[in-house]
Each structure stands twice: as structure tokens, then as C-alpha cells.
Design a protein around this motif. Structure first.
Motif, PDB file in Angstrom:
ATOM      1  N   THR A 102       0.883  -1.157   0.000  1.00 22.24           N
ATOM      2  CA  THR A 102       0.000   0.000   0.000  1.00 22.24           C
ATOM      3  C   THR A 102       0.922   1.208   0.000  1.00 22.24           C
ATOM      4  O   THR A 102       1.821   1.291   0.845  1.00 22.24           O
ATOM      5  N   VAL A 103       0.732   2.099  -0.968  1.00 20.59           N
ATOM      6  CA  VAL A 103       1.570   3.295  -1.015  1.00 20.59           C
ATOM      7  C   VAL A 103       0.709   4.541  -0.928  1.00 20.59           C
ATOM      8  O   VAL A 103      -0.418   4.578  -1.420  1.00 20.59           O
ATOM      9  N   LEU A 104       1.273   5.532  -0.278  1.00 19.30           N
ATOM     10  CA  LEU A 104       0.676   6.857  -0.244  1.00 19.30           C
ATOM     11  C   LEU A 104       1.162   7.543  -1.511  1.00 19.30           C
ATOM     12  O   LEU A 104       2.362   7.741  -1.700  1.00 19.30           O
ATOM     13  N   GLY A 105       0.241   7.832  -2.414  1.00 20.69           N
ATOM     14  CA  GLY A 105       0.596   8.431  -3.689  1.00 20.69           C
ATOM     15  C   GLY A 105      -0.131   7.743  -4.827  1.00 20.69           C
ATOM     16  O   GLY A 105      -0.740   6.689  -4.653  1.00 20.69           O
ATOM     17  N   ASP A 106      -0.048   8.346  -5.983  1.00 19.87           N
ATOM     18  CA  ASP A 106      -0.716   7.817  -7.168  1.00 19.87           C
ATOM     19  C   ASP A 106       0.309   7.057  -8.014  1.00 19.87           C
ATOM     20  O   ASP A 106       1.119   7.666  -8.706  1.00 19.87           O
ATOM     21  N   LEU A 107       0.280   5.751  -7.913  1.00 20.21           N
ATOM     22  CA  LEU A 107       1.187   4.930  -8.723  1.00 20.21           C
ATOM     23  C   LEU A 107       0.523   4.758 -10.088  1.00 20.21           C
ATOM     24  O   LEU A 107      -0.236   3.833 -10.324  1.00 20.21           O
ATOM     25  N   THR A 108       0.817   5.693 -10.969  1.00 17.30           N
ATOM     26  CA  THR A 108       0.202   5.716 -12.296  1.00 17.30           C
ATOM     27  C   THR A 108       0.766   4.597 -13.166  1.00 17.30           C
ATOM     28  O   THR A 108       1.769   3.961 -12.823  1.00 17.30           O
ATOM     29  N   GLU A 109       0.144   4.393 -14.313  1.00 12.33           N
ATOM     30  CA  GLU A 109       0.614   3.381 -15.252  1.00 12.33           C
ATOM     31  C   GLU A 109       2.034   3.692 -15.719  1.00 12.33           C
ATOM     32  O   GLU A 109       2.875   2.807 -15.837  1.00 12.33           O
ATOM     33  N   ASP A 110       2.337   4.966 -15.973  1.00 12.72           N
ATOM     34  CA  ASP A 110       3.692   5.361 -16.396  1.00 12.72           C
ATOM     35  C   ASP A 110       4.714   5.045 -15.315  1.00 12.72           C
ATOM     36  O   ASP A 110       5.799   4.533 -15.601  1.00 12.72           O
ATOM     37  N   ARG A 111       4.379   5.354 -14.081  1.00 17.47           N
ATOM     38  CA  ARG A 111       5.290   5.080 -12.967  1.00 17.47           C
ATOM     39  C   ARG A 111       5.481   3.577 -12.777  1.00 17.47           C
ATOM     40  O   ARG A 111       6.573   3.112 -12.497  1.00 17.47           O
ATOM     41  N   ARG A 112       4.387   2.819 -12.925  1.00 17.75           N
ATOM     42  CA  ARG A 112       4.473   1.362 -12.811  1.00 17.75           C
ATOM     43  C   ARG A 112       5.440   0.802 -13.853  1.00 17.75           C
ATOM     44  O   ARG A 112       6.316   0.006 -13.535  1.00 17.75           O
ATOM     45  N   GLN A 113       5.302   1.237 -15.094  1.00 18.62           N
ATOM     46  CA  GLN A 113       6.186   0.751 -16.162  1.00 18.62           C
ATOM     47  C   GLN A 113       7.637   1.159 -15.916  1.00 18.62           C
ATOM     48  O   GLN A 113       8.557   0.391 -16.181  1.00 18.62           O
ATOM     49  N   PHE A 114       7.819   2.356 -15.411  1.00 16.52           N
ATOM     50  CA  PHE A 114       9.147   2.851 -15.086  1.00 16.52           C
ATOM     51  C   PHE A 114       9.825   1.937 -14.071  1.00 16.52           C
ATOM     52  O   PHE A 114      10.970   1.522 -14.232  1.00 16.52           O
ATOM     53  N   LEU A 115       9.071   1.556 -13.023  1.00 17.57           N
ATOM     54  CA  LEU A 115       9.609   0.663 -11.997  1.00 17.57           C
ATOM     55  C   LEU A 115       9.859  -0.738 -12.553  1.00 17.57           C
ATOM     56  O   LEU A 115      10.848  -1.382 -12.225  1.00 17.57           O
ATOM     57  N   GLU A 116       8.955  -1.222 -13.385  1.00 13.22           N
ATOM     58  CA  GLU A 116       9.089  -2.574 -13.935  1.00 13.22           C
ATOM     59  C   GLU A 116      10.328  -2.713 -14.823  1.00 13.22           C
ATOM     60  O   GLU A 116      10.932  -3.778 -14.873  1.00 13.22           O
ATOM     61  N   ASN A 117      10.689  -1.646 -15.504  1.00 17.90           N
ATOM     62  CA  ASN A 117      11.833  -1.701 -16.419  1.00 17.90           C
ATOM     63  C   ASN A 117      13.181  -1.630 -15.713  1.00 17.90           C
ATOM     64  O   ASN A 117      14.208  -1.916 -16.304  1.00 17.90           O
ATOM     65  N   GLY A 118      13.178  -1.240 -14.457  1.00 15.51           N
ATOM     66  CA  GLY A 118      14.431  -1.064 -13.707  1.00 15.51           C
ATOM     67  C   GLY A 118      14.692   0.410 -13.497  1.00 15.51           C
ATOM     68  O   GLY A 118      14.482   1.219 -14.405  1.00 15.51           O
TER      69      GLY A 118
END
Length: 195
Positions: A72-88
Motif C-alpha cells: 500500500t503506497v501513499l501516492g498515485d502509482l500511475t501506469e507510467d510510474r508502474r512501467q518505469f519501476l518494472e523496467n528497472g
């Protein structure tokens, strides 16, 4: 298999906090050690063993064992941010990006709706945020174990982890009937093992 509760540290002894090994004192086995670490605020699956080789196979970076967490995170984990994290992503203080991760987003909410469900220590830490502050729920799988890695990854995309629970290491899944602070013996080497 130990369901680590909030507030204890993954250590043999500590002067400030209870340790995970305090829960195993009745076994009188000085050879027992945690398999990897969970920080004080992280809950969930922690394996304890006296088998050094097995411990090494689960924790050494060369073996790339997958570890899955609910967050659970405080903040909006948008689709762009999710992809950014997934890529490294480059973490502060590290010249090497994180290995690819897998993130599944479940739902979004607001802080006002979940504040009462948080651990009192976390609730106290986030209470100065606006009640309308967005909250995102999800699941993340990583294959490395850098110090406070998921918390640092989320911080890099302007989100703050407020709940983190490990639910599996490779094909060993936390028994959900195991209450926080409880443990049970498992036999992961047996062919018909329930884990």
C-alpha cells in the motif's frame, strides 16, 4: 515459516526492538538464522533455518529468487510510474539500476478511508497528509534484495510505502492461516510438501 509481525527486527539481538529470533527461543537452537531480511515495518513471510546451504540458495543474488509482496503506497502509482519501476530504476546511491520487476495494481483509495486500518505507528507518521491524498494498492515481485529496495523504488516515483507484506519466496507461499508472530515447520525439499 514465520509470519513476521510489524515492529520486530530481523536480527539475533537488538537493544531497541524485539527481534524475530525472540520468537524461536523455546527451540534452544543457536544455529537458527533468518533467510534474508525484512525491515522492522515489513510483515509477512520470513523463513528461519539451520541449513546454511539452503539459506545461501535462497538469498545469494546469483540465484535470482523471486520475492512477492503486497503493498500500500501513499501516492498515485500511475501506469507510467508502474512501467518505469518494472523496467528497472536507478536508486539513490547506486550506479546500477534495479532488475526488472513485475507490478500489478489492484485499486486506489484515499488516505481518509484507510487511516484507521493502518498500524498506529504508521498512522501517526502519515496523519499530516491531506485526507484526500491518493493511496494505491498492489503487488510487486522482485528478484534481488537490496536494502529497503521496494521502499526506495516507490520513493523514486514519489510514492511512500505505508504497508508492505511479503507473501512468497519463489514457490514457498505464506500460509495465510498463520497469525502474525506465529511459525510452523515446513519441509520444502519433500516432493509432496504443502508449500
Amino acid at each position: 515459516m514465520f509470519n513476521k509481525p510489524f515492529g520486530c527486527v530481523t536480527a539475533r539481538r537488538d537493544t531497541l526492538y524485539p527481534t524475530v529470533m525472540d520468537y524461536f527461543s523455546e527451540l534452544h537452537n543457536d544455529r537458527l538464522n533468518p533467510v534474508g531480511r525484512l525491515d522492522r515495518e515489513t510483515t509477512g513471510l520470513l523463513l528461519i533455518t539451520d541449513d546454511g546451504n539452503w539459506n545461501q540458495q535462497l538469498t545469494h543474488p546469483a540465484y535470482h529468487k523471486k520475492k512477492t509482496y503486497l503493498f500500500t503506497v501513499l501516492g498515485d502509482l500511475t501506469e507510467d510510474r508502474r512501467q518505469f519501476l518494472e523496467n528497472g530504476i536507478l536508486l539513490k546511491g547506486s550506479p546500477v539500476p534495479t532488475s526488472p520487476a513485475k507490478i500489478t495494481l489492484f485499486k486506489k483509495d484515499t488516505l481518509a478511508n484507510i487511516l484507521d486500518t493502518l498500524h498506529p505507528e504508521v498512522r501517526n507518521a502519515v496523519r499530516t497528509n491531506l485526507p484526500s491524498h491518493p493511496v494505491t494498492y498492489g503487488e510487486i515481485t522482485i528478484s534481488e534484495g537490496r536494502k529497503r529496495q521496494i521502499r526506495r523504488m516507490m520513493k523514486a516515483v514519489h510514492c511512500c510505502v505505508i504497508e508492505l507484506k511479503r507473501i512468497s519466496i519463489d514457490d514457498i507461499h505464506l500460509d495465510e492461516s498463520l497469525a502474525p508472530g506465529k511459525w510452523k515447520e515446513i519441509f520444502p525439499f519433500e516432493k509432496n510438501s504443502p508449500v
